[in-house]
Design an enzyme around this catalytic site. Structure first.
Site, PDB file in Angstrom:
ATOM      1  N   GLY A   9      54.206  15.540  48.289  1.00  0.00           N
ATOM      2  CA  GLY A   9      54.453  16.964  47.970  1.00  0.00           C
ATOM      3  C   GLY A   9      54.182  17.902  49.048  1.00  0.00           C
ATOM      4  CG  ASP A  10      54.911  21.925  48.556  1.00  0.00           C
ATOM      5  OD1 ASP A  10      55.984  22.006  49.170  1.00  0.00           O
ATOM      6  OD2 ASP A  10      54.802  22.349  47.574  1.00  0.00           O
ATOM      7  N   GLY A  11      51.535  19.174  50.305  1.00  0.00           N
ATOM      8  CA  GLY A  11      50.495  18.877  51.167  1.00  0.00           C
ATOM      9  C   GLY A  11      50.585  17.865  52.048  1.00  0.00           C
ATOM     10  CB  THR A  12      52.793  14.615  51.822  1.00  0.00           C
ATOM     11  OG1 THR A  12      51.888  14.023  50.834  1.00  0.00           O
ATOM     12  CG2 THR A  12      53.277  13.684  52.679  1.00  0.00           C
ATOM     13  CG  ASN A  49      49.867  21.620  55.874  1.00  0.00           C
ATOM     14  OD1 ASN A  49      48.905  21.193  56.082  1.00  0.00           O
ATOM     15  ND2 ASN A  49      50.143  22.903  56.028  1.00  0.00           N
ATOM     16  CB  THR A  69      52.881  18.612  40.776  1.00  0.00           C
ATOM     17  OG1 THR A  69      52.093  17.634  40.796  1.00  0.00           O
ATOM     18  CG2 THR A  69      53.024  19.586  39.674  1.00  0.00           C
ATOM     19  CG  ASP A 129      62.092  36.428  59.584  1.00  0.00           C
ATOM     20  OD1 ASP A 129      61.486  35.503  59.849  1.00  0.00           O
ATOM     21  OD2 ASP A 129      62.290  37.092  58.525  1.00  0.00           O
ATOM     22  CG  LEU A 152      59.857  38.887  61.547  1.00  0.00           C
ATOM     23  CD1 LEU A 152      60.514  39.812  60.860  1.00  0.00           C
ATOM     24  CD2 LEU A 152      58.724  39.560  62.590  1.00  0.00           C
ATOM     25  CD  GLU A 180      46.398  19.415  52.319  1.00  0.00           C
ATOM     26  OE1 GLU A 180      45.192  18.984  52.538  1.00  0.00           O
ATOM     27  OE2 GLU A 180      47.175  18.919  51.095  1.00  0.00           O
TER      28      GLU A 180
END
Length: 301
Positions: A67-70, A72, A96, A220, A222, A277
């Site tokens: 997932g996004d935590g992994t 990160n 998820t 970009d 930013l 996280e």
């Protein structure tokens, strides 16, 4: 390491390694001739050590399977090797929410296609955000949404799902004391105010598909900061309209800025969530590292 590694290595979250569809996707990729190895780090320090050795051994493509935590965790470990510019990163979305994959146009319903693209696709240099000593490539969210993330048991998060889970955070935010603090720009300009939720976006989505930074662009240079002032439940329709037109000078609740760096200070400790996280502090120094990591994106990235 004992043997020569493949050109691409899948760093697979240990909770996903026994899923049949993951095994099938790996076999499918290898069956199509993809030079792919799989590494399952059982402890975080195992992954850090492996990445350093693998880069020295000549591996050029890593795939974050989770997932996004992994994702990160892999980004942070790569950035801290100081050799992130020598390799590229793919994403096999197994979480998820999968908000980075969603915002990057990656396939999420076909794991075999996602893995094949992650291991063989052309990588694009993208920006990497930093908050204090931590890196992120998707979104850093703060306020009561992040507080709910930090304090809700993992099993309840899974039961609620991304959308309902974020709505629970919003309902809770409407009832609680806002955070007071300030936004400090590089030239010393200080803007003080109150907020209930905020997001610092390198990419657009957080919370399981909510477009919290609608104008964010991975390339970009930013970071997009979006902060919502205290509101009533009756104001949610107005807020939805403001998110659709974030630069409108008549917006009442939404502060939206695009900046290379800035500092957020809170009068009381603030929960911040970086790609899933948690962090907890009163001062967050944000900056962007332009095109610091090459990542395989999809058709919408």
């Amino acid at each position: 390491m004992g043997r020569k590694l493949a050109n691409a290595v899948l760093l697979l979250h240990k909770k996903s390694c026994s899923r049949p569809e993951v095994k099938q996707a790996v076999r499918a990729a290898q069956g199509l001739g993809v030079d792919l190895d799989v590494f399952i780090p059982w402890r975080h320090r195992d992954q850090k050590a492996f990445l350093k050795e693998a880069i020295r051994a000549g591996v050029k493509r890593f795939v974050a399977g989770g997932g996004d935590g992994t994702l990160n965790g892999v980004v942070n470990d790569l950035m801290k090797t100081k050799r992130a510019g020598e390799v590229s990163l793919g994403v096999m979305p197994l979480g998820t929410a999968n908000d980075f994959a969603r915002g990057s146009g990656l396939p999420m319903d076909d794991l075999a296609a996602a893995l094949h693209l992650a291991a063989t696709g052309e990588a694009t240099p993208i920006d990497v955000g930093q908050a204090n000593d931590r890196y992120f490539i998707n979104v850093a969210s703060g306020g009561f949404g992040a507080e709910v993330t930090a304090t809700t048991p993992q099993d309840l998060k899974k039961a609620l799902g991304g959308t309902a889970y974020t709505l629970m955070g919003m309902v809770r935010a409407l009832k609680l004391e806002p955070y007071s603090g300030r936004l400090i720009l590089p030239d010393g300009t200080v803007s003080e105010g109150k907020m209930i939720v905020m997001a610092v976006g390198n990419n657009r989505y957080a919370g399981g598909g909510f477009e919290v930074a609608p104008k964010a662009d991975l390339t970009d240079g930013l970071l997009d900061i979006a902060a919502l002032a205290p509101m009533r439940a009756a104001d949610l329709k107005q807020v939805t309209g403001e998110l659709a037109d974030p630069f409108n000078p008549d917006n009442r609740f939404l502060l939206y800025r695009q900046l290379e760096s800035f500092v957020i200070e809170s009068d009381r400790p603030l929960h911040m969530n970086l790609d899933g996280e948690p962090m907890f502090d009163t001062r967050f120094a944000f900056k962007t590292h332009p095109q610091a990591l090459s990542v395989v994106l999809g058709s919408g990235g």
